[in-house]
Design a protein around this motif. Structure first.
Motif, short mmCIF file in Angstrom:
data_model
loop_
_atom_site.label_atom_id
_atom_site.label_comp_id
_atom_site.label_asym_id
_atom_site.label_seq_id
_atom_site.Cartn_x
_atom_site.Cartn_y
_atom_site.Cartn_z
N THR A 71 0.84 -1.20 0.00
CA THR A 71 0.00 0.00 0.00
C THR A 71 0.88 1.25 0.00
O THR A 71 1.96 1.25 0.58
CB THR A 71 -0.93 0.01 1.23
N LYS A 326 -7.41 8.66 -1.32
CA LYS A 326 -7.18 7.36 -0.71
C LYS A 326 -8.01 7.25 0.57
O LYS A 326 -8.10 8.22 1.33
CB LYS A 326 -5.68 7.18 -0.40
N THR A 328 -8.64 4.61 3.93
CA THR A 328 -8.22 3.42 4.67
C THR A 328 -9.07 3.28 5.92
O THR A 328 -9.67 4.24 6.40
CB THR A 328 -6.73 3.49 5.10
N THR A 329 -9.12 2.06 6.43
CA THR A 329 -9.82 1.80 7.69
C THR A 329 -8.78 1.60 8.78
O THR A 329 -7.99 0.66 8.73
CB THR A 329 -10.70 0.54 7.57
N LYS A 335 -12.52 5.43 9.77
CA LYS A 335 -12.27 5.78 8.38
C LYS A 335 -11.32 6.96 8.27
O LYS A 335 -11.56 8.02 8.84
CB LYS A 335 -13.60 6.11 7.69
N GLU A 444 -11.80 0.71 0.46
CA GLU A 444 -10.40 1.14 0.45
C GLU A 444 -9.77 1.04 -0.93
O GLU A 444 -8.99 1.89 -1.33
CB GLU A 444 -9.57 0.26 1.41
N ASP A 445 -10.10 -0.03 -1.66
CA ASP A 445 -9.38 -0.38 -2.88
C ASP A 445 -10.33 -0.39 -4.08
O ASP A 445 -11.14 -1.30 -4.24
CB ASP A 445 -8.76 -1.78 -2.71
#
Length: 705
Positions: A71, A326, A328-329, A335, A444-445
């Protein structure tokens, strides 16, 4: 992971700011380069090692175990009164989305090349991504201490494979074990390193020397080449160069900077980050040549209602505008949204407008990220990169702006997934946990997709390759405590007919009392591809009462769910109900539904049934020298190649072809093997086509077994 309170104001002078990415092929050493940058700028006080899993930027467990970057990680540091935001991007093609979204918001990049491998497959991929966003670049030829290192071959490969104007501004003194320093073509001095890992952060252990006598001719040749390149991009310098006047080091740096910012020049530096050689000159190159936010064009978008062009200058006075690049968790704060701020000022507690969703979002907290560590901020300003907590209804690529001054920036386009696996929870208790975990990972992705196949009932995970999906499954277990079984997805075949027939369905049952009676006559014929199903009531004179007609149709549709060859759904047929009869007492909806089903199954058997398979629209991007191999493999997969064309100035071929989905399983591995990893592809569903007889026989026998 504790949050730290930022003690110094985060207000930055834009000309002294650099937003850069470090990009490279896997194992070229970019994470090691980033690690040394952090050490020599004083951001960290211990040098991490990729092999030991102790680097700052590779903080995920999966990264530390595999020794690769998965990542993109953001950090910040200071060098010679300049503030540098750095994003360390992955080098493996499966995680290309991390490079894509990072380059979208950066102003410049450092491309790292291995002195032994030169321009490797993923080097080409990330270079094309940088071309897409017109990112100014400098190059760093790493691993000069390795056996087989060849600086000049790497520069030639940059010119041949990448089509770039690679201009060395340093030349190596020796190579492999004999690599002791560099010659600076700007100052025309040699620099010899005497570096220990624990000292010399300010570059004091770099000893300046004269140019080695055996290199003088080569040095003058490459200096002339450098001067010619900068003169071509600067009219004033061109006149001085043609007049034979002396060009000062400051003028050379200004000329190089102009050439980099306009995309005409890529300065090439060298060193070996692992042995702490060449990092300080690279930092000097970053601040000297790569652009500040004020050096690149102001960001442009459009108004969501009027669709008129809107422009935001990189300053604090323009209305606030940022791109969420971007998500992310974080297990501690939830978040986390990474933002590139293009204009204005953002303070914690502010309310912003999401131009894509039309909703307002309130900023809870603002963070300066250092890999997976955080420092809390009171505000962020134009040109900066930071993270925000508290944004809920937000996706990657959304624009956040002033609630009174709306703008939508160009969103990001991500490659489509190329590989899928089926996943199912091991226990009933894992179902809800699996669904929740998959939704978070998909948020996320953008290249990870989850969907349920309505026919097979399988939950399918789609991604960019085997490693990508392997990491996803590993994260399910480690981060979300979900146990799941993984297998191959099933191909959704279809059945249809080739001939037209007339069929009779008669259902009679008498067992005492009221019986069952239904009698239908249907004409069945094939339809064009993709038409689906057509039902026509052609009865006359009330031979079948109107209330029973829908039951006949329902019975036929139920029969279509399971074909007669291999049990696949039936498509592209027309059924016309032409005749029949009924009984005043014994007829019922159920009887006519069964009669319709019987008539259709009989018709399917006699109308020359056949199988259809899903055909994918595939686009393969491959270097010219591998075109023959790739086309040969595609032909073996029953591909129908539509066209090939050359992409841009580079020797890259684009193949557009139709390939059966059943032949595409495992293709990503084969393609990378055939092309040494230098090709990639995308595919999406196109249409259904008839299965060849030999393949159909195998499918039917397999279904019967």
């Amino acid at each position: 992971m504790a949050d730290k309170k930022q003690t110094t104001p985060h207000r930055l002078e834009l000309p002294h700011m650099r937003n850069i990415g470090v990009m490279a092929h896997i194992d070229a050493g970019k994470t090691t380069v980033t690690e040394r940058i952090l050490y020599y700028t004083g951001r960290v006080y211990r040098i991490g090692d990729v092999d030991d899993g102790t680097t700052t930027m590779d903080w995920m467990v999966q990264e530390q175990e595999r020794g690769i970057t998965i990542t993109a990680a953001a950090t910040t540091c200071q060098w010679k009164k300049h503030h540098i935001n750095i994003i360390d991007t992955p080098g493996h093609i499966d995680f290309t989305v991390e490079v894509e979204r990072s380059l979208r918001v950066l102003d410049g990049a450092v491309a790292v090349f291995c002195a032994v491998g030169g321009v490797e497959p993923q080097s080409e991929t990330v270079w094309r991504q940088a071309d897409k966003y017109d990112i100014p670049r400098i190059a760093f030829v790493n691993k000069m201490d390795r056996t087989g290192a060849d600086f000049f071959r790497t520069v030639e490969m940059m010119e041949e494979r990448l089509g770039t104007n690679a201009i060395p501004v340093q030349l190596p003194i020796g190579s492999a074990e004999q690599f002791t320093g560099i010659v600076d073509l700007i100052s025309m001095k040699g620099q010899i390193w005497n570096v220990s890992a624990a000292s010399g952060r300010d570059g004091s252990l770099i000893q300046e020397t004269d140019i080695p006598q055996e290199m003088e001719e080569m040095v003058h040749e490459y200096r002339e080449r450098m001067l010619e390149s900068i003169a071509d991009s600067d009219e004033e310098l061109l006149l001085k160069y043609l007049d034979g006047a002396e060009i000062s080091p400051e003028e050379i740096k200004t000329g190089l900077r102009n050439g980099v910012v306009t995309g005409k020049i890529v300065p090439v530096l060298c060193g070996t980050a692992l042995k702490n050689k060449g990092v300080q000159p690279l930092l000097d190159g970053i601040v000297s040549y790569l652009p500040a936010p004020t050096d690149v064009p102001p960001v442009a978008g459009f108004h969501p209602k009027t669709e008129e062009v809107e422009v935001r200058e990189a300053n604090e006075n323009d209305p606030f505008c940022a791109l969420a690049f971007k998500i992310t968790t974080d297990p501690h704060v939830g978040k986390l949204t990474y933002l590139r701020v293009y204009s204005g000022v953002l303070k914690k507690g502010d309310t912003l407008y999401n131009s894509k969703t039309g909703k307002h979002e309130r900023i809870g907290r603002l963070m300066q990220m250092h890999a997976n560590k955080r420092e809390e901020l009171d505000a962020v300003y134009a040109g900066d990169i930071a993270a925000a907590i508290g944004l809920k209804d937000l996706s990657t690529g959304d624009t956040l702006c002033d609630p009174k001054e709306h703008i939508i920036l160009e969103t990001m386009v991500f490659p489509l997934p190329v590989m899928a696996v089926a996943v199912e929870p091991r226990t009933q208790s894992d179902i809800d946990k699996l669904n929740l975990a998959l939704s978070k990972l998909a948020e996320e992705d953008p290249t990870f997709k989850v969907h349920q196949d309505p026919e097979t009932g399988q939950t399918l995970l789609s991604g960019m390759g085997e490693l990508h999906l392997e990491i996803i499954v590993d994260r399910l277990v480690r981060e979300f405590n979900v146990s799941a079984n993984v297998g191959n997805p099933e191909v959704a075949y279809r059945e249809t007919i080739l001939d037209a027939v007339t069929s009779v369905g008669r259902f009679v049952r008498q067992s005492g009392g009221r019986g069952q009676f239904g009698h239908v006559v249907i004409e069945v014929e094939p339809l064009e591809k993709g038409t689906g199903f057509e039902f026509i009531d052609g009865t006359k004179g009330g031979v079948i009462p109107q209330e029973y007609i829908p039951a006949v149709q329902k019975g036929i549709e139920n029969a279509m769910n399971t074909g007669v060859l291999a049990g696949y759904p039936v498509v592209d047929v027309s059924v016309k109900l032409v005749d029949g009869s009924h009984h005043a007492v014994d007829s019922s909806e159920m009887a006519f539904s069964i009669a319709g089903s019987m008539a259709f199954k009989d018709a399917m058997k006699r109308a020359t049934p056949t199988l259809l398979e899903p055909i994918m629209d595939v686009e393969v991007i491959v270097p010219d020298e591998y075109l023959g191999k790739v086309i040969g493999d595609l032909n073996a997969r029953r591909a129908q190649i539509r066209e090939t064309e050359v992409q841009g100035k580079s020797r890259i071929q684009v193949i557009r072809t139709d390939v059966p989905l059943s032949e595409m399983f495992g293709y990503v591995k084969t393609l990378r093997s055939l092309t040494q990893g230098r090709a990639n592809y995308s595919m999406e569903f196109s249409h259904y086509n008839q299965v060849p007889t030999s393949v159909m026989e195998d499918l039917i026998s397999s279904a019967k077994r």
